[in-house]
Design an enzyme around this catalytic site. Structure first.
Site, PDB file in Angstrom:
ATOM      1  N   HIS A 172      21.526  -2.219  13.962  1.00 60.60           N
ATOM      2  CA  HIS A 172      22.638  -2.990  13.419  1.00 60.60           C
ATOM      3  C   HIS A 172      23.733  -2.076  12.863  1.00 60.60           C
ATOM      4  CE1 HIS A 172      20.454  -7.087  12.807  1.00 60.60           C
ATOM      5  NE2 HIS A 172      20.415  -6.657  14.065  1.00 60.60           N
ATOM      6  N   GLU A 183      25.421  -2.083  10.057  1.00 63.07           N
ATOM      7  CA  GLU A 183      25.247  -1.626   8.678  1.00 63.07           C
ATOM      8  C   GLU A 183      24.248  -0.471   8.616  1.00 63.07           C
ATOM      9  OE1 GLU A 183      25.490  -6.215   8.500  1.00 63.07           O
ATOM     10  OE2 GLU A 183      24.846  -4.675   9.902  1.00 63.07           O
TER      11      GLU A 183
END
Length: 160
Positions: free
Chosen positions: A80, A82
């Protein structure tokens, strides 16, 4: 010469950068970008995509094809946005303590917990995501999590 009214506010500016970062995503279902910022300075960026050195989903297909949004994440070859931003900061010795994360999509619970543990204090996101646990954790921890509708922009809009 442009007036100050023509300049984006800081949240819009960094959210637009996150949208541009998302344009590098190799995910076939959702392009997500993240920008970690402190004191109006970019600390790290990340987008969702295959682990370094592994084939991109666009080349070999999506392992989650047909799975509803927010499900079967354990089957996905991508990291992901993040998590990639946090990994980039760690790799280059940059602390995210006290930072704000600008993300094009609400963080899933796993990424939210990573951001929390990395010391990020505020998350600004544009698009919703079907993971209520992240928002529950935010409320429990007294975190600042904000939806910024103005941040929802395509990378092509950012370049114009």
């Amino acid at each position: 010469m442009a007036s100050n009214r023509d300049r984006p506010e800081w949240d819009e500016y960094f959210s637009s950068l996150a949208s541009f970062v998302a344009s590098r995503s190799t995910c076939l279902s959702r392009k997500v970008g993240a920008v970690a910022v402190k004191d109006k300075r970019v600390l790290a960026t990340g987008y969702n995509g295959a682990v370094s050195g592994s084939p991109h989903c666009g080349d070999v297909g999506c392992l989650r094809k047909g799975a509803p949004s927010g499900t079967a994440l354990h089957q996905c070859r991508a990291v992901h946005a993040e998590a990639n931003a946090i990994a980039q900061a760690a790799r280059f010795g940059v602390s995210l303590d006290g930072a704000t994360a600008y993300v094009t999509c609400q963080s899933c619970a796993a990424c939210f917990k990573l951001l929390m543990q990395a010391g990020v204090e505020r998350i600004v996101w544009a698009e919703g995501y079907p993971d209520s646990l992240a928002l529950t954790l935010a409320r429990e921890c007294g975190w600042t999590v904000e939806r910024n509708e103005m941040a929802k922009r395509e990378a092509s809009d950012v370049l114009q």
